[in-house]
Design an enzyme around this catalytic site. Sequence first.
Site, mmCIF file in Angstrom:
data_model
loop_
_atom_site.group_PDB
_atom_site.id
_atom_site.type_symbol
_atom_site.label_atom_id
_atom_site.label_comp_id
_atom_site.label_asym_id
_atom_site.label_seq_id
_atom_site.Cartn_x
_atom_site.Cartn_y
_atom_site.Cartn_z
ATOM 1 N N LYS A 266 0.828 -1.195 0.000
ATOM 2 C CA LYS A 266 0.000 0.000 0.000
ATOM 3 C C LYS A 266 0.868 1.253 0.000
ATOM 4 C CE LYS A 266 -3.924 -1.857 2.679
ATOM 5 N NZ LYS A 266 -4.978 -1.624 1.682
ATOM 6 N N ARG A 340 -10.241 -11.601 2.145
ATOM 7 C CA ARG A 340 -11.093 -12.681 1.603
ATOM 8 C C ARG A 340 -10.377 -14.032 1.659
ATOM 9 N NH1 ARG A 340 -11.569 -9.449 -3.923
ATOM 10 N NH2 ARG A 340 -11.214 -7.800 -2.396
#
Length: 491
Positions: A266, A340
């Site tokens: 990120k 996920r």
Amino acid sequence: MKFEFVTAAADADVLAVLVRDGREFSAAAAAADSAAGGSLKKAAGAGRFTGASGSTLVVAAPAGVEAGSVLLVGAGKDALDDIALENAAAAAYHAVKMSGASTLTLDFSDLTPEQSARAAFAVKLAAYRFDKYRTTQKPEKIPSITTVRVVTSDLRASEAAHDQLAAVADAVEFARDLVSEPANVLYPAEFARRVKALEHLGLKVEILGEAEMEKLGMHTLLGVGQGSRRESQLAVIQWNGGAEGEQPVAFVGKGVCFDTGGISIKPAEGMEDMKWDMGGAAAVAGLMHALAGRKAKVNAVGVLGLVENMPDGNAQRPGDVVVSMSGQTVEVINTDAEGRLVLADALWYTQDRFKPKFMIDLATLTGAMIVALGLDYAGIFSNSDDVSNAILDASGKVGENFWRMPIPQIYDKHIDSKIADMKNMGNGRAGGSITAALFLQRFTNGVPWAHLDIAPTAWANNSPRPTVPEGAVGFGVRTLDRMVADAYEAK
Ligand code: BES
Ligand code: ZN
Ligand code: ZN
């Protein structure tokens, strides 16, 4: 903070009374006004105070009134439902918390014993602070209110109702503490230790480490944590307050203690926010705390996937293919779509082991959810109208906002992979929260399920609710506790 119930307001530093919109004084407000020779109404007129909800006016030292000051609290014009009452009590606290006064007495007129308890509960939630890492603080920045008294017509009934509500507030605080902690302190094993400590409430807690998860074949979860020096953990929490052998309800939390993005790293700006990427797991832990704390008549399980997503020489690479516990294979296109992957194995494990009535997962799953709903709504994705309606119904009663989102099958092909059963993101950014939900759905094995994407709401920057201070929200604890209480507990 000390909470007391009293049958009459006496010895108050601050006496808080309700005024409805249109400057309509409640009985207690009118009584104080007449004792003060009408000076409260005069002050309200002079101070543009109409009783609008959320507004307050401090009237200092009115002659004729025993209290040090009187606080007029706006109750709005609509019926005083639970949320309006909570907001009024919390607003009262905020209006005088730094005033130097040490006791606040809420005399809200004609409350039921349950409502009096709820007013105390609201102040408890509003007064939450996370100060453990401050070594110095200016005295005027420390709240002065240490005792809150609430007037009730029935002490015992209010105290009994308050015991139940305080158990929920304690649970919300537990979740907020977890979310507030920095990631150097709260890594997976430390999170697991704090959850294990909940056994004193009567919960059963098992902690699985990497070796045990390896045996179970949980490679989508383990792949996320493999670039971290901190060991991944799976916490399994059980509350058996229902009938023996009754199918449990199940809750699954994303517990990414820090999300750097991994090799798909990120940007630096704002990355510190990713300490709260475990907000889903914290909410599930808080929920289990609440159920145990108030001895809920239900069987429930909470499963937390606890990992740290870091880039290092052993980290998962974009393009890696991993085999999930379900046997399905996943091509990891972006290591930042890690939540996920954690939930895939945690969901499969939960339905496989517990055969629950339903599973609800909570996760700070996608930035796209914030784009879609803004910062005051969380998304619900569900294959079950019953489960999602029960969540929506409960959320309305506790003031947490959810919006149901679609999970259309036509988008499911967007997560098909060219070389494995699926990939961990869609094509580009379109519908990013939906493709994430569709990914999770492939690991539910057809069990009634709801996925709550709480990325928007786990952390409050500018909270519109006075019961939710800036920072960690503990979002989801109250809704799910209420949902269980209203729809799944034996009466
Ligand atoms: N933890 C983030 C989602 C997030 C972002 C939560 C901002 C709260 C605030 C999640 O793991 C993530 O990085 N998701 C990616 C998915 C993408 C790579 C498909 C995202 O949302 O950009
Ligand atoms: Zn991520
Ligand atoms: Zn994440």
